[in-house]
Scaffold this motif. Structure first.
Motif, short mmCIF file in Angstrom:
data_model
loop_
_atom_site.label_atom_id
_atom_site.label_comp_id
_atom_site.label_asym_id
_atom_site.label_seq_id
_atom_site.Cartn_x
_atom_site.Cartn_y
_atom_site.Cartn_z
N GLY A 36 49.21 33.95 42.62
CA GLY A 36 47.91 33.29 42.56
C GLY A 36 46.78 34.18 43.04
N PHE A 37 47.02 34.89 44.13
CA PHE A 37 45.99 35.78 44.64
C PHE A 37 45.72 36.95 43.70
N LEU A 38 46.75 37.46 43.04
CA LEU A 38 46.54 38.56 42.11
C LEU A 38 45.72 38.12 40.91
N LEU A 39 45.89 36.89 40.48
CA LEU A 39 45.15 36.40 39.32
C LEU A 39 43.75 35.92 39.69
N ALA A 40 43.56 35.55 40.91
CA ALA A 40 42.28 35.00 41.33
C ALA A 40 41.31 36.11 41.72
N SER A 41 40.07 35.83 41.60
CA SER A 41 39.06 36.80 42.04
C SER A 41 38.39 36.25 43.30
N THR A 42 39.15 36.26 44.37
CA THR A 42 38.64 35.79 45.65
C THR A 42 38.32 36.98 46.54
N ASP A 47 42.11 42.87 49.35
CA ASP A 47 42.98 43.20 50.48
C ASP A 47 44.45 43.09 50.08
N ILE A 48 44.79 42.05 49.36
CA ILE A 48 46.16 41.87 48.91
C ILE A 48 46.55 42.96 47.92
N GLN A 49 45.62 43.31 47.01
CA GLN A 49 45.89 44.38 46.05
C GLN A 49 46.10 45.71 46.76
N GLU A 50 45.31 45.98 47.78
CA GLU A 50 45.47 47.22 48.56
C GLU A 50 46.83 47.24 49.25
N PHE A 51 47.25 46.11 49.81
CA PHE A 51 48.56 46.02 50.45
C PHE A 51 49.67 46.31 49.45
#
Length: 64
Positions: A36-42, A47-51
Motif C-alpha cells: 500500500g505504501f509503495l502504491l500510495a503517494s504519501t 522513506d519506505i522506498q529509501e529503506f
C-alpha cells in the motif's frame, strides 16, 4: 525506477498468494502495508522506498 517496479510486482504477487490462501497474520499484514505504501503517494512513501532500496543494495552486496 527498475528496482521499485520490481519490488511492487514482487510484493503484489506475494500479496495475491496470501489472499488466495486465506491466511492473514502479522507477517502478511506487513507485506500488505508495504504494498500500500509503495502504491500510495504519501509523505511516508519516499522513506519506505529509501529503506527498500537500501535493503536491495545490501542484498546485492552479499558475496557467496
Amino acid at each position: 525506477m527498475v528496482i521499485s517496479l520490481s519490488v511492487v510486482l514482487l510484493v503484489g504477487i506475494i500479496l495475491a498468494f496470501i489472499f488466495r490462501a486465506g491466511k492473514i497474520k502479522a507477517g502478511p499484514m506487513l507485506v500488505a502495508m508495504l504494498f500500500g505504501f509503495l502504491l500510495a503517494s504519501t509523505d511516508a512513501s519516499p522513506d519506505i522506498q529509501e529503506f527498500l532500496d537500501n535493503v536491495a543494495e545490501g542484498i546485492s552486496d552479499i558475496e557467496f
